[in-house]
Write a protein that holds these residues in place. Sequence first.
Motif, PDB file in Angstrom:
ATOM      1  N   LEU A   9       0.830  -1.196   0.000  1.00  0.00           N
ATOM      2  CA  LEU A   9       0.000   0.000   0.000  1.00  0.00           C
ATOM      3  C   LEU A   9       0.871   1.255   0.000  1.00  0.00           C
ATOM      4  CD1 LEU A   9      -2.819  -0.971   2.519  1.00  0.00           C
ATOM      5  CD2 LEU A   9      -2.793  -1.204   0.036  1.00  0.00           C
ATOM      6  N   PRO A  10       0.388   2.360  -0.565  1.00  0.00           N
ATOM      7  CA  PRO A  10       1.169   3.608  -0.554  1.00  0.00           C
ATOM      8  C   PRO A  10       1.531   4.014   0.870  1.00  0.00           C
ATOM      9  CG  PRO A  10      -0.707   3.797  -2.041  1.00  0.00           C
ATOM     10  CD  PRO A  10      -0.880   2.509  -1.310  1.00  0.00           C
ATOM     11  N   LEU A  11       2.740   4.482   1.059  1.00  0.00           N
ATOM     12  CA  LEU A  11       3.190   4.913   2.384  1.00  0.00           C
ATOM     13  C   LEU A  11       2.391   6.120   2.850  1.00  0.00           C
ATOM     14  CD1 LEU A  11       7.067   4.718   1.899  1.00  0.00           C
ATOM     15  CD2 LEU A  11       5.601   3.026   3.004  1.00  0.00           C
ATOM     16  N   LEU A  12       2.168   6.195   4.149  1.00  0.00           N
ATOM     17  CA  LEU A  12       1.566   7.378   4.766  1.00  0.00           C
ATOM     18  C   LEU A  12       2.645   8.057   5.598  1.00  0.00           C
ATOM     19  CD1 LEU A  12      -0.755   9.228   5.673  1.00  0.00           C
ATOM     20  CD2 LEU A  12      -1.282   7.555   7.459  1.00  0.00           C
ATOM     21  N   VAL A  13       3.000   9.285   5.232  1.00  0.00           N
ATOM     22  CA  VAL A  13       4.039  10.037   5.927  1.00  0.00           C
ATOM     23  C   VAL A  13       3.381  11.104   6.790  1.00  0.00           C
ATOM     24  CG1 VAL A  13       6.042  11.542   5.637  1.00  0.00           C
ATOM     25  CG2 VAL A  13       5.705   9.617   4.086  1.00  0.00           C
ATOM     26  N   ILE A  14       3.787  11.181   8.045  1.00  0.00           N
ATOM     27  CA  ILE A  14       3.236  12.165   8.986  1.00  0.00           C
ATOM     28  C   ILE A  14       4.349  13.122   9.382  1.00  0.00           C
ATOM     29  CG2 ILE A  14       2.035  12.503  11.175  1.00  0.00           C
ATOM     30  CD1 ILE A  14       1.142   9.566  10.974  1.00  0.00           C
ATOM     31  N   GLY A  15       4.151  14.384   9.078  1.00  0.00           N
ATOM     32  CA  GLY A  15       5.133  15.407   9.398  1.00  0.00           C
ATOM     33  C   GLY A  15       4.636  16.355  10.463  1.00  0.00           C
ATOM     34  N   LYS A  16       5.443  17.360  10.705  1.00  0.00           N
ATOM     35  CA  LYS A  16       5.137  18.296  11.784  1.00  0.00           C
ATOM     36  C   LYS A  16       4.308  19.482  11.301  1.00  0.00           C
ATOM     37  CE  LYS A  16       7.578  20.787  15.496  1.00  0.00           C
ATOM     38  NZ  LYS A  16       8.900  21.160  16.028  1.00  0.00           N
ATOM     39  N   TYR A  17       4.406  19.814  10.006  1.00  0.00           N
ATOM     40  CA  TYR A  17       3.769  21.024   9.493  1.00  0.00           C
ATOM     41  C   TYR A  17       2.777  20.688   8.384  1.00  0.00           C
ATOM     42  CZ  TYR A  17       7.612  23.247  11.976  1.00  0.00           C
ATOM     43  OH  TYR A  17       8.495  23.636  12.936  1.00  0.00           O
ATOM     44  N   ALA A  18       1.732  21.489   8.296  1.00  0.00           N
ATOM     45  CA  ALA A  18       0.704  21.276   7.277  1.00  0.00           C
ATOM     46  C   ALA A  18       1.201  21.678   5.899  1.00  0.00           C
ATOM     47  CB  ALA A  18      -0.555  22.069   7.629  1.00  0.00           C
ATOM     48  N   ASN A  19       1.964  22.759   5.817  1.00  0.00           N
ATOM     49  CA  ASN A  19       2.420  23.288   4.538  1.00  0.00           C
ATOM     50  C   ASN A  19       3.910  23.604   4.576  1.00  0.00           C
ATOM     51  OD1 ASN A  19      -0.270  23.475   3.268  1.00  0.00           O
ATOM     52  ND2 ASN A  19      -0.640  25.033   4.816  1.00  0.00           N
ATOM     53  N   PRO A  20       4.764  22.593   4.553  1.00  0.00           N
ATOM     54  CA  PRO A  20       6.200  22.888   4.485  1.00  0.00           C
ATOM     55  C   PRO A  20       6.527  23.717   3.244  1.00  0.00           C
ATOM     56  CG  PRO A  20       5.810  20.569   4.965  1.00  0.00           C
ATOM     57  CD  PRO A  20       4.486  21.166   4.611  1.00  0.00           C
ATOM     58  N   ARG A  21       7.527  24.541   3.356  1.00  0.00           N
ATOM     59  CA  ARG A  21       7.882  25.424   2.248  1.00  0.00           C
ATOM     60  C   ARG A  21       8.183  24.639   0.969  1.00  0.00           C
ATOM     61  NH1 ARG A  21       9.450  30.665   2.084  1.00  0.00           N
ATOM     62  NH2 ARG A  21       9.535  30.755   4.352  1.00  0.00           N
ATOM     63  N   CYS A  22       8.742  23.434   1.137  1.00  0.00           N
ATOM     64  CA  CYS A  22       9.094  22.637  -0.037  1.00  0.00           C
ATOM     65  C   CYS A  22       7.869  22.156  -0.812  1.00  0.00           C
ATOM     66  CB  CYS A  22       9.960  21.449   0.371  1.00  0.00           C
ATOM     67  SG  CYS A  22       9.209  20.401   1.641  1.00  0.00           S
ATOM     68  N   PHE A  23       6.657  22.262  -0.219  1.00  0.00           N
ATOM     69  CA  PHE A  23       5.437  21.848  -0.906  1.00  0.00           C
ATOM     70  C   PHE A  23       4.911  22.918  -1.865  1.00  0.00           C
ATOM     71  CE2 PHE A  23       3.648  18.482   2.260  1.00  0.00           C
ATOM     72  CZ  PHE A  23       4.804  17.743   2.079  1.00  0.00           C
ATOM     73  N   LYS A  24       5.500  24.108  -1.826  1.00  0.00           N
ATOM     74  CA  LYS A  24       5.004  25.186  -2.667  1.00  0.00           C
ATOM     75  C   LYS A  24       5.164  24.821  -4.147  1.00  0.00           C
ATOM     76  CE  LYS A  24       4.965  30.220  -2.956  1.00  0.00           C
ATOM     77  NZ  LYS A  24       5.522  31.478  -2.423  1.00  0.00           N
ATOM     78  N   ASN A  25       4.133  25.050  -4.928  1.00  0.00           N
ATOM     79  CA  ASN A  25       4.070  24.749  -6.363  1.00  0.00           C
ATOM     80  C   ASN A  25       3.922  23.250  -6.638  1.00  0.00           C
ATOM     81  OD1 ASN A  25       4.447  27.492  -7.073  1.00  0.00           O
ATOM     82  ND2 ASN A  25       6.667  27.250  -6.883  1.00  0.00           N
ATOM     83  N   LYS A  85       1.596  20.028  -6.614  1.00  0.00           N
ATOM     84  CA  LYS A  85       0.173  19.694  -6.577  1.00  0.00           C
ATOM     85  C   LYS A  85      -0.078  18.194  -6.409  1.00  0.00           C
ATOM     86  CE  LYS A  85      -1.102  23.715  -9.352  1.00  0.00           C
ATOM     87  NZ  LYS A  85      -1.769  24.211 -10.581  1.00  0.00           N
ATOM     88  N   THR A  86       0.925  17.366  -6.653  1.00  0.00           N
ATOM     89  CA  THR A  86       0.810  15.925  -6.463  1.00  0.00           C
ATOM     90  C   THR A  86       2.005  15.453  -5.653  1.00  0.00           C
ATOM     91  OG1 THR A  86      -0.305  15.673  -8.601  1.00  0.00           O
ATOM     92  CG2 THR A  86       0.580  13.685  -7.585  1.00  0.00           C
ATOM     93  N   LEU A  87       1.757  15.013  -4.414  1.00  0.00           N
ATOM     94  CA  LEU A  87       2.839  14.582  -3.532  1.00  0.00           C
ATOM     95  C   LEU A  87       3.231  13.130  -3.833  1.00  0.00           C
ATOM     96  CD1 LEU A  87       1.577  16.097  -0.158  1.00  0.00           C
ATOM     97  CD2 LEU A  87       3.448  16.944  -1.584  1.00  0.00           C
ATOM     98  N   PRO A  88       4.478  12.762  -3.579  1.00  0.00           N
ATOM     99  CA  PRO A  88       4.926  11.391  -3.857  1.00  0.00           C
ATOM    100  C   PRO A  88       4.208  10.338  -3.020  1.00  0.00           C
ATOM    101  CG  PRO A  88       6.804  12.872  -3.522  1.00  0.00           C
ATOM    102  CD  PRO A  88       5.580  13.624  -3.112  1.00  0.00           C
ATOM    103  N   THR A  89       3.835  10.680  -1.782  1.00  0.00           N
ATOM    104  CA  THR A  89       3.132   9.754  -0.898  1.00  0.00           C
ATOM    105  C   THR A  89       1.992  10.499  -0.210  1.00  0.00           C
ATOM    106  OG1 THR A  89       4.424  10.236   1.105  1.00  0.00           O
ATOM    107  CG2 THR A  89       5.334   8.597  -0.429  1.00  0.00           C
ATOM    108  N   GLN A  90       1.156   9.765   0.514  1.00  0.00           N
ATOM    109  CA  GLN A  90       0.136  10.417   1.330  1.00  0.00           C
ATOM    110  C   GLN A  90       0.826  11.187   2.453  1.00  0.00           C
ATOM    111  OE1 GLN A  90      -3.325   7.925   2.409  1.00  0.00           O
ATOM    112  NE2 GLN A  90      -2.447   6.329   1.133  1.00  0.00           N
ATOM    113  N   TYR A  91       0.237  12.311   2.855  1.00  0.00           N
ATOM    114  CA  TYR A  91       0.865  13.140   3.873  1.00  0.00           C
ATOM    115  C   TYR A  91      -0.177  13.658   4.851  1.00  0.00           C
ATOM    116  CZ  TYR A  91       3.591  16.851   6.094  1.00  0.00           C
ATOM    117  OH  TYR A  91       4.225  17.661   7.017  1.00  0.00           O
TER     118      TYR A  91
END
Length: 526
Positions: free
Chosen positions: A238-254, A256-262
């Motif tokens: 199954l696709p990995l589920l990654v849990i981070g500390k922030y809702a919108n890390p700066r690296c997510f800017k631009n 629209k499709t993340l490599p894994t679930q977040y």
Amino acid sequence: FAEQSGKGPGNGGIARSVTGKQGTKRKLEPKTLDEKYAAIMEVEKGQKSKTEIAKMFCIPKNTLTGWIKKAESIKEGYAKFGPKRRVMRTGQFDELENAMLKWFTAMRDRNISLSGPLLLEKAKSFADKLGITDFKQSNGWLDRFKERHDITFKVVCGEAKSVDTSSADMTEWTQRLSAILKAYGPNDIYNADETGLFFKLTPDKTLEFKSVQCQGGKRSKERLTVMVCANMSGSDKLPLLVIGKYANPRCFKNVKTLPTQYEHNKKAWMTSQIFTTWLKKLDKKFERQRRKVAMIVDNCPAHPKVKELKAIELIFLPPNTTSHTQPMDQGIIKNLKSFYRNQVIVKQLEAADKKEEFSPNVLDAMRMLKLAWSMVTGRTISNCYRHCGFSAADAGEEEDPEDDIPLARFARINNIDMEPYVDVDRYLLTCSELTDMDIIDDLMQARNSAESTEADYDSNDDEPVTLPPTLTQALDACDVVRRFFETVESSEHSINLLCGVHKELLKVDLQRRCAKQTSITDFFRK
């Protein structure tokens, strides 16, 4: 009053009576969001008339028409409130209700009895902590809270909840496992487990971490939690589920499709809410596939007993036995981390050659995790299941010879022990009992995120935002990779895959061109 008001189930949820053909009256109960959603799905299929659908759900035709007009709202409410809610009204204090609902769920998962006065007292406590000054601690609010969240008070009876499972030994689990193996095939038995990951860690920091406890330390906070799940045969990762500390890390800017679930929360831990959402989404997927599966998880505070699952039977491992009974702990997670650490080493060496500093961000980590997960073989997974008592007819007795090869080669070349580097975060905490402070912190984080999109970036705020590549650059890169594989023997499969990627890029180009529609004034300008 209900009959005279003219309000039906689709207009506020008030029950009323209607007169049938024989002159008898039948009472129409307010419909749940599940029924409204199902009715709308039937309408959108277009296979039946509105009259037939109205009869199917025992509602007047005008009520169905009202549901259709509010289709988007009902779909959003179904996803937000759950299938059993009858109305989509929210309370005056949304944050307070969210806090109370999380706390209520956590307490019932621990089988703690709750009463009305206790709920009111807790609501007042949360209101004070959230800075809500106009909250009135009344029975009226409590009744509306119970109605909105389908809560009812029942008498606690029986002793099923009071059984002490801590004394369950391996013999008892072996007997239960035998029954599971008879009921489900290898393709339908899944195990899920979380692991902590120091995603920025490089080998030269291993010695520093040997004496640092996982719960503390400045660098130990640079962590993620990763949910890993696969079936017994190894045929479905199954696709990995990654849990981070922030809702919108700066690296997510631009992006629209993340490599894994977040998902995210302040501690980057698994929570009962995240687990429940993940499991229910997976349940719907299996239900669409008309499958019945067993999901085996450990008995931790973040894994509640999720109700109303249609395709998944949730099975909990005996406490304090996961090191022997959980397949993911037998080498699957370690294998995943080995491939991940290998990518970190390679990228660090590449950066050193360029005289640059390599410090992966959350998006980099997700990309490397996705690639690492694709490199874990089905044979490795089935062998790990076999190690903890699961037997499969297609599982061989030999270990996968490709396990840990990248790091093993690196270790031989550099004459170092890579085991501490791979296992440095093995015992990193991934969940704990939910506290009032955790609930408040999550709500405050959501409040700050809503007030400012700039307030929820990761700790590396000085990191420049990378501009996305243009379509032309993507096509050129695809052409370069294709020409590379043309110089490699027996690479027909790779070249065919690149042809598929090239087609997808051309589709994106066509979609963008179609999106730029011309207006009639454009012709006059010409």
